[in-house]
Design a protein around this motif. Structure first.
Motif, short mmCIF file in Angstrom:
data_model
loop_
_atom_site.label_atom_id
_atom_site.label_comp_id
_atom_site.label_asym_id
_atom_site.label_seq_id
_atom_site.Cartn_x
_atom_site.Cartn_y
_atom_site.Cartn_z
N MET A 201 -23.67 -66.55 -23.26
CA MET A 201 -23.89 -66.94 -24.65
C MET A 201 -25.39 -67.15 -24.81
N ILE A 202 -26.00 -66.35 -25.67
CA ILE A 202 -27.45 -66.39 -25.88
C ILE A 202 -27.72 -66.65 -27.35
N ALA A 203 -28.63 -67.57 -27.64
CA ALA A 203 -29.02 -67.89 -29.02
C ALA A 203 -30.46 -67.43 -29.25
N PRO A 210 -36.52 -72.33 -26.71
CA PRO A 210 -35.87 -71.98 -25.44
C PRO A 210 -35.35 -73.23 -24.74
N VAL A 211 -34.06 -73.26 -24.46
CA VAL A 211 -33.44 -74.41 -23.82
C VAL A 211 -32.19 -73.94 -23.09
N ASN A 212 -31.90 -74.58 -21.97
CA ASN A 212 -30.66 -74.28 -21.24
C ASN A 212 -29.53 -75.10 -21.85
N GLU A 228 -21.82 -76.45 -38.54
CA GLU A 228 -22.82 -77.49 -38.78
C GLU A 228 -24.07 -76.90 -39.43
N LEU A 229 -24.54 -75.79 -38.90
CA LEU A 229 -25.77 -75.19 -39.44
C LEU A 229 -25.58 -74.70 -40.87
N ALA A 243 -28.44 -79.18 -32.69
CA ALA A 243 -29.61 -80.04 -32.54
C ALA A 243 -30.46 -79.67 -31.33
N GLU A 244 -29.84 -79.04 -30.33
CA GLU A 244 -30.58 -78.63 -29.15
C GLU A 244 -31.34 -77.33 -29.36
#
Length: 246
Positions: A201-203, A210-212, A228-229, A243-244
């Motif tokens: 799953m890549i955003a 960039p965050v894990n 939510e978005l 939020a992440e």
């Protein structure tokens, strides 16, 4: 012989295959509609799938005229709740069939990865706000189930080449999520069914940091994030990672 070929797999599916020169498409679809009415309740099956093919013995191939006749979802999906809240929703590929034509503002039943990528770009240029749900079925149908790692690799390269164009089409506050619905490792030669590895799953997006995100609980986390978005309440056990991301 003119007889139908009926088969299933590890999925909850009832598949009917026929040669397009022997059984006309509309006749095959009608057979599937009849089966769909039968396969409910105690004998409920998730999808009845029309599998038309062409060619000669030893060289048969599926066509792009596949159709899925699905049981309606047992509860509200994010497509239902987004549509009810006035958020436009669009499906590309077999999405409309999977969700029994429910909860979609518009749909393009494109066949094959290249056509689905083009349909995606068309929607990105036309739609200002909403949710776009795209299925690239070739990875699964053409290569995963066929145990064809070379074909799978070429399809990945093809999508990789298209990805920069998709990224350029994203607006400032757009979010692109790339995932899969299950494993289908083309190199696993013990069978031709779905495999059980974790899916990626890549955003991506202009405002995504960039965050894990770690190992998630399931697809419900994606549903929670999307709703939510888009500012739409949705009942799900999932935990949003919005939020992440931003």
């Amino acid at each position: 012989t003119g007889d139908l070929i009926v088969y299933t797999s590890a999925d909850s599916v009832f598949q009917i295959a026929a040669h397009e020169d022997v059984v006309p498409l509309e006749t095959l679809y009608e057979y599937c509609r009849i089966a769909r009415k039968i396969l409910v309740g105690k004998h409920g099956v998730g999808r009845v799938i029309a599998r038309p093919f062409v060619g000669q013995p030893g060289a048969y191939k599926r066509t792009g005229n596949r159709r899925d006749f699905s049981l309606p979802p047992t509860g509200n999906t994010i497509l239902d709740d987004l549509t009810a809240a006035g958020v436009p929703t669009y499906g590309v590929g077999k999405i409309e069939d999977i969700f029994a034509h429910r909860g979609l503002t518009g749909s393009n039943h494109a066949s094959g990865n290249p056509a689905c990528v083009q349909a995606t770009l068309d929607y990105l240029s036309d739609v200002q706000r909403g949710f776009l749900f795209v299925n690239l079925v070739d990875f699964d149908m053409q290569y995963g189930h066929r145990n064809d790692p070379v074909g799978y690799g070429h399809a990945l390269e093809q999508f990789d080449e298209a990805l920069p164009t998709i990224m350029r089409a994203l607006k400032q506050d757009d979010l692109l999520l790339i995932s899969a619905d299950h494993g289908c490792d083309p190199g696993y030669l013990k069978h031709t069914d779905h495999t059980r590895e974790y899916i990626p799953m890549i955003a991506l997006g202009k405002q995504v940091k960039p965050v894990n995100l770690g190992t998630r609980a399931g697809f419900c986390d994606i549903a929670a994030t999307v709703t939510e978005l888009l500012g739409v309440p949705y009942q799900t056990p999932g935990r949003s990672f919005a939020a992440e991301l931003v």
